[in-house]
Design a protein around this motif. Structure first.
Motif, short mmCIF file in Angstrom:
data_model
loop_
_atom_site.label_atom_id
_atom_site.label_comp_id
_atom_site.label_asym_id
_atom_site.label_seq_id
_atom_site.Cartn_x
_atom_site.Cartn_y
_atom_site.Cartn_z
N ASP A 165 55.08 42.06 38.78
CA ASP A 165 53.89 41.20 38.78
C ASP A 165 52.91 41.86 37.82
OD1 ASP A 165 51.49 39.88 39.21
OD2 ASP A 165 51.77 39.73 41.38
N ALA A 166 52.98 41.47 36.56
CA ALA A 166 52.19 42.11 35.50
C ALA A 166 50.69 41.91 35.68
CB ALA A 166 52.64 41.60 34.13
N ASP A 167 50.29 40.78 36.25
CA ASP A 167 48.86 40.51 36.43
C ASP A 167 48.23 41.48 37.43
OD1 ASP A 167 48.94 38.39 34.66
OD2 ASP A 167 49.31 36.92 36.23
N ARG A 168 48.96 41.84 38.47
CA ARG A 168 48.44 42.76 39.47
C ARG A 168 48.89 44.20 39.23
NH1 ARG A 168 49.56 41.18 45.38
NH2 ARG A 168 51.69 41.18 44.63
N GLY A 169 49.88 44.39 38.38
CA GLY A 169 50.39 45.74 38.11
C GLY A 169 51.15 46.32 39.29
N HIS A 218 58.53 46.44 31.59
CA HIS A 218 57.74 45.70 30.60
C HIS A 218 58.31 45.84 29.18
CE1 HIS A 218 54.24 43.73 28.93
NE2 HIS A 218 54.10 44.72 28.08
N GLY A 232 49.19 46.28 30.39
CA GLY A 232 48.16 46.43 29.36
C GLY A 232 47.30 47.68 29.53
N ASN A 233 47.35 48.30 30.69
CA ASN A 233 46.58 49.51 30.96
C ASN A 233 47.40 50.78 30.71
OD1 ASN A 233 44.17 50.82 31.91
ND2 ASN A 233 45.20 51.19 33.85
N ARG A 272 48.80 47.81 35.55
CA ARG A 272 49.11 46.64 34.72
C ARG A 272 49.66 47.13 33.38
NH1 ARG A 272 44.27 46.22 36.31
NH2 ARG A 272 43.41 46.40 34.22
N LYS A 316 45.90 51.63 38.79
CA LYS A 316 45.91 50.34 38.09
C LYS A 316 47.06 50.38 37.08
CE LYS A 316 41.11 49.16 38.75
NZ LYS A 316 39.80 48.97 38.11
#
Length: 190
Positions: A20-24, A85, A110-111, A108, A106
């Motif tokens: 779940d990439a949105d929530r990481g 990912h 992107g982080n 995600r 966190k």
């Protein structure tokens, strides 16, 4: 079945988790019988874990991190997320993964970013010291403020300044140039 770390391939991880990439977070999938020692173990796992968030939070040396147990191995969740990912095996994940926002919980995609140990260490909040400004010390003999920055383990003297603010500005400019996107400034220094 006990998997070695090298057995944690992208394919195997994809059979275990939904990212779940949105929530990481990782969500346990219904796993096949090949992942277990018995059909009974598979049924128990899938009835109790499938569809739930994988992992738990462990604190080590004051840092909280999410870990997941997979085939009797404790693996950091951020490493599994990075592997999924980027569609790579766990062994191909870089040795150092930096959390851009410095929050190790966190995860995600992107982080998360690849970093060197030096870059990872620079992207953290450090004590400010007695002067209250990172990289700045007072020189009572000369009644000036000295600014220094480190690059590759070597200290670079940026000079002496009449005020703490000027020395801090010199340190900030040099640190931003040297450390680029990994430069982290504390709110008190802004």
């Amino acid at each position: 079945m006990k998997a070695l770390r090298s057995d944690l391939t992208f394919s195997y991880l994809s059979e275990c988790f939904h990212l779940d990439a949105d929530r990481g977070v990782l969500i346990w999938k219904v796993r096949p019988v090949e992942h277990f020692a018995s059909r009974r173990a598979m049924t128990f796992f899938n009835n109790h874990r499938a569809g739930t968030v994988a992992g738990t939070v462990k604190t080590d040396e004051g840092r909280a991190r999410a870990v997941v147990q997979l085939n009797r191995q404790c693996v950091f969740v951020h490493r599994v997320i990075y592997a999924l990912h980027h569609s790579i095996d766990i062994d191909d994940v870089p040795d150092v993964i930096d959390h851009e926002d410095r929050d190790t919980l966190k995860n995600r995609p992107g982080n998360l970013r690849e970093a060197t140990p030096t870059q990872n260490n620079f992207n953290r909040i450090l004590p400010l010291g007695r002067s209250g400004v990172r990289g700045v010390t007072y020189q009572p003999k000369f009644k000036t403020w000295r600014a220094r920055v480190k690059k590759g383990g070597r200290e670079i003297n940026l000079g002496s300044f009449p005020t703490k603010e000027e020395a801090g500005a010199a340190w900030k400019a040099a640190a931003e140039t040297i450390h680029g996107e990994f430069f982290a400034i504390q709110a008190a220094e802004a």
